[in-house]
Scaffold this motif. Sequence first.
Motif: not given
Lengths: 307, 113
Positions: B2, B6-7, B10
């Motif tokens: 990841i 994206e981290f 999320r």
Amino acid sequence: MAKETPYEVLGVKPGAGAEEIRKAYRKLAKEFHPDLNPGKPAAEARFKQVSAAYDLLSDPEKRARYDRGEIDETGAERAPRGAYRGFAEGAEGWKYHPSGEMDLGDLEDLFAAFGRGRRGGTGGRGFAVRGADRRYSLEIDFVEAAAGGKRRIALSPENWLDVTIPPGIEDGQVLRLKGKGEPGFGGGAAGDALIEVHVMPHPLFRRDGQNIHLELPVSLAEAVLGARVPVPTITGPVMMTIPKGSDTGSQLRLRGKGVRRGKAEAGDQYVTLKVVIGDSGDPELANFIAEWSARHPLDPRRGTGSR
Amino acid sequence: MILLDEFLARVGAIDRPELIRWIENRWLLPERRDESWVFGEVDIARAELIVEIRREFAVDDDALSLVLGLLDQVYGLRRQMRRLCDALTAQPPEIQDAIRRALPPTRPKRPRR
């Protein structure tokens, strides 16, 4: 930005009862009802939020699941609480395994010993257990603790432990002798002998880390006229010069006569003088002091507020 | 695997400077690959845990470092215990019985009055 909780949407406290929630909902529903607010999209959006919040909180089961964090404010499933634990206890968790500054000490040793025992050739079926540690208590005298030495602890007439006492050991310190504890089981390593050292106090010396303190009695003549006198140290007596005109409480330093610890330079010995008058009833001394002090008035308590 | 953007998407609750601060505090230990950080699922779960602890217990940074340090120790111990238990359950029954018998009671018996 955090989303509003359904409680916040309805303007009630999280512990609110069903009746309170219903009242709050009715009040807000009336206020924002689309039929009562034609042409106001904001009111309609708010009404939807209020309805959704009421929908969730009026259903005891949904409300409980929301309170536990199992579903979010829209009713959607959420990852269960404690999800980190699933990772932390699994193989991924080793990434955050304490190391360096955190010392798991004995436990890591134990597992390491266990691992060695397993591989140690018991056919892979055996179960190797490290032997237990044995604890001992050892009393040593002050000078031995400061200077170091060797001691033998007798366990039985034919069995003993040789203990090397490192110089500068302190009261309560524990020495560990690897492999001198209980034998292991099934090829496991032996435990360790743990020796707790108790240092006896000394009648003359007092220790402060690596430094030694000593109070040394000197005669009036030695203090007034100066002298060379023998002084005990932890390594034996040495000669020390008392300067002319010394007083009780004067502190002299014998460099390097303190405790040597490891590779560090040895500490010092501090000698505090204590003038001893001796036979103060001696008429000759008394007469002399009476005459002398008449000519040399001195108030040693000046400035101490004793008058 | 990841990447940072994206981290953040999320986890949701933190922004980029905050995440970088967490990494600098060593609360999170992403891997460094080329010029970017790479995260795993464990890091997402850990970040969510940090978000929760900060929000629900209002702990400051120092206290959080302490809490995480203790948590890491506890999980470290639990992983070690699990290894040991796995090894024990792989033993023949007679050895397991011998170990059970050799285990001292977890709670000393109270003296009767």
